[in-house]
Design a protein around this motif. Sequence first.
Motif, mmCIF file in Angstrom:
data_model
loop_
_atom_site.group_PDB
_atom_site.id
_atom_site.type_symbol
_atom_site.label_atom_id
_atom_site.label_comp_id
_atom_site.label_asym_id
_atom_site.label_seq_id
_atom_site.Cartn_x
_atom_site.Cartn_y
_atom_site.Cartn_z
ATOM 1 N N UNK A 88 0.849 -1.199 0.000
ATOM 2 C CA UNK A 88 0.000 0.000 0.000
ATOM 3 C C UNK A 88 0.883 1.247 0.000
ATOM 4 N N UNK A 89 0.419 2.266 -0.701
ATOM 5 C CA UNK A 89 1.133 3.548 -0.779
ATOM 6 C C UNK A 89 0.190 4.681 -0.437
ATOM 7 N N UNK A 90 0.764 5.767 0.049
ATOM 8 C CA UNK A 90 0.024 6.985 0.375
ATOM 9 C C UNK A 90 0.527 8.111 -0.517
ATOM 10 N N UNK A 91 -0.402 8.855 -1.101
ATOM 11 C CA UNK A 91 -0.069 10.100 -1.792
ATOM 12 C C UNK A 91 -0.549 11.244 -0.921
ATOM 13 N N UNK A 92 0.357 12.115 -0.520
ATOM 14 C CA UNK A 92 -0.012 13.351 0.175
ATOM 15 C C UNK A 92 0.022 14.423 -0.904
ATOM 16 N N UNK A 93 -1.159 15.045 -1.167
ATOM 17 C CA UNK A 93 -1.294 15.905 -2.333
ATOM 18 C C UNK A 93 -1.638 17.345 -1.977
ATOM 19 N N UNK A 94 -1.076 18.239 -2.754
ATOM 20 C CA UNK A 94 -1.507 19.628 -2.806
ATOM 21 C C UNK A 94 -1.898 19.838 -4.272
ATOM 22 N N UNK A 95 -2.492 20.964 -4.621
ATOM 23 C CA UNK A 95 -2.835 21.165 -6.036
ATOM 24 C C UNK A 95 -1.635 21.128 -6.991
ATOM 25 N N UNK A 96 -0.412 21.373 -6.472
ATOM 26 C CA UNK A 96 0.743 21.467 -7.350
ATOM 27 C C UNK A 96 1.841 20.453 -7.057
ATOM 28 N N UNK A 97 1.630 19.595 -6.044
ATOM 29 C CA UNK A 97 2.695 18.692 -5.614
ATOM 30 C C UNK A 97 2.080 17.429 -5.023
ATOM 31 N N UNK A 98 2.640 16.273 -5.364
ATOM 32 C CA UNK A 98 2.230 15.007 -4.763
ATOM 33 C C UNK A 98 3.474 14.300 -4.247
ATOM 34 N N UNK A 99 3.451 13.938 -2.955
ATOM 35 C CA UNK A 99 4.531 13.155 -2.362
ATOM 36 C C UNK A 99 3.993 11.760 -2.078
ATOM 37 N N UNK A 100 4.638 10.740 -2.636
ATOM 38 C CA UNK A 100 4.216 9.357 -2.429
ATOM 39 C C UNK A 100 5.075 8.747 -1.332
ATOM 40 N N UNK A 101 4.409 8.090 -0.380
ATOM 41 C CA UNK A 101 5.096 7.510 0.775
ATOM 42 C C UNK A 101 4.660 6.060 0.973
ATOM 43 N N UNK A 102 5.577 5.249 1.466
ATOM 44 C CA UNK A 102 5.237 3.885 1.891
ATOM 45 C C UNK A 102 4.633 3.962 3.288
ATOM 46 N N UNK A 103 3.771 3.011 3.584
ATOM 47 C CA UNK A 103 3.140 2.944 4.902
ATOM 48 C C UNK A 103 3.885 1.905 5.726
ATOM 49 N N UNK A 104 4.234 2.249 6.975
ATOM 50 C CA UNK A 104 4.902 1.287 7.841
ATOM 51 C C UNK A 104 3.937 0.167 8.212
ATOM 52 N N UNK A 105 4.457 -0.904 8.785
ATOM 53 C CA UNK A 105 3.614 -2.024 9.216
ATOM 54 C C UNK A 105 2.607 -1.617 10.282
ATOM 55 N N UNK A 106 2.871 -0.495 10.958
ATOM 56 C CA UNK A 106 1.918 -0.006 11.959
ATOM 57 C C UNK A 106 0.930 1.001 11.363
ATOM 58 N N UNK A 107 1.005 1.228 10.033
ATOM 59 C CA UNK A 107 0.059 2.104 9.353
ATOM 60 C C UNK A 107 0.446 3.572 9.343
ATOM 61 N N UNK A 108 1.690 3.892 9.650
ATOM 62 C CA UNK A 108 2.115 5.296 9.741
ATOM 63 C C UNK A 108 2.842 5.758 8.478
ATOM 64 N N UNK A 109 2.771 7.060 8.240
ATOM 65 C CA UNK A 109 3.475 7.696 7.126
ATOM 66 C C UNK A 109 3.721 9.151 7.491
ATOM 67 N N UNK A 110 4.615 9.805 6.762
ATOM 68 C CA UNK A 110 4.894 11.222 6.991
ATOM 69 C C UNK A 110 5.334 11.874 5.690
ATOM 70 N N UNK A 111 5.030 13.168 5.580
ATOM 71 C CA UNK A 111 5.471 13.980 4.448
ATOM 72 C C UNK A 111 5.776 15.369 4.997
ATOM 73 N N UNK A 112 6.879 15.945 4.564
ATOM 74 C CA UNK A 112 7.291 17.252 5.078
ATOM 75 C C UNK A 112 7.546 18.229 3.950
ATOM 76 N N UNK A 113 7.527 19.508 4.316
ATOM 77 C CA UNK A 113 7.888 20.559 3.380
ATOM 78 C C UNK A 113 6.841 20.895 2.344
ATOM 79 N N UNK A 114 5.560 20.676 2.667
ATOM 80 C CA UNK A 114 4.487 20.995 1.727
ATOM 81 C C UNK A 114 4.091 22.465 1.834
ATOM 82 N N UNK A 115 3.659 23.063 0.728
ATOM 83 C CA UNK A 115 3.212 24.459 0.808
ATOM 84 C C UNK A 115 1.859 24.553 1.509
ATOM 85 N N UNK A 116 1.593 25.665 2.202
ATOM 86 C CA UNK A 116 0.280 25.821 2.836
ATOM 87 C C UNK A 116 -0.809 25.933 1.784
ATOM 88 N N UNK A 117 -2.005 25.577 2.179
ATOM 89 C CA UNK A 117 -3.136 25.635 1.260
ATOM 90 C C UNK A 117 -3.920 24.346 1.319
#
Length: 148
Positions: A96-125
């Motif tokens: 399983x993968x997670x996309x953290x999206x803004x209108x101009x940027x998508x960061x794709x992250x792997x999910x840990x076995x405990x279901x956690x993910x993180x994304x940093x440095x996104x623009x506000x909005x």
Amino acid sequence: MINDEYFLAALRLASGNDPIPGHVSSSARDAYGLRVPGAVTAAPADRGATRGVRDDEGSHLVRFVTEGLTFDLEVTIGDGLIDVAGHVSPYPGEGALIDVRTPHLTLTRRITNSGEFAATGLPPGWLSVVCHRPGHKAVQTRWVRIRP
């Protein structure tokens, strides 16, 4: 939210002699491009069950729920950028993968076995999260606006 009748009436009025401004058409195309075809949308839910997670001035807690999947997001704003720490439950499975999206940027992250993910440095909005699980429809959160 705009209902269908109002929207259709507005379209009928707009189809008169006045041309649609270019920026309106461009914005409509951009918004249409943000959709995830076939995805199930998780709705915002009360976050009362997220006890124990900090909620200070720089942090916002948001919960989204759909049948079979819950997203708990902690959104932190610092130095003009957004950081997202999230938890998906139940664990969506291997691959399983997670996309953290803004209108101009998508960061794709792997999910840990405990279901956690993180994304940093996104623009506000505007922000949305999409969970892609092998063999299932994608699940997306509604778009939320995060302001500094």
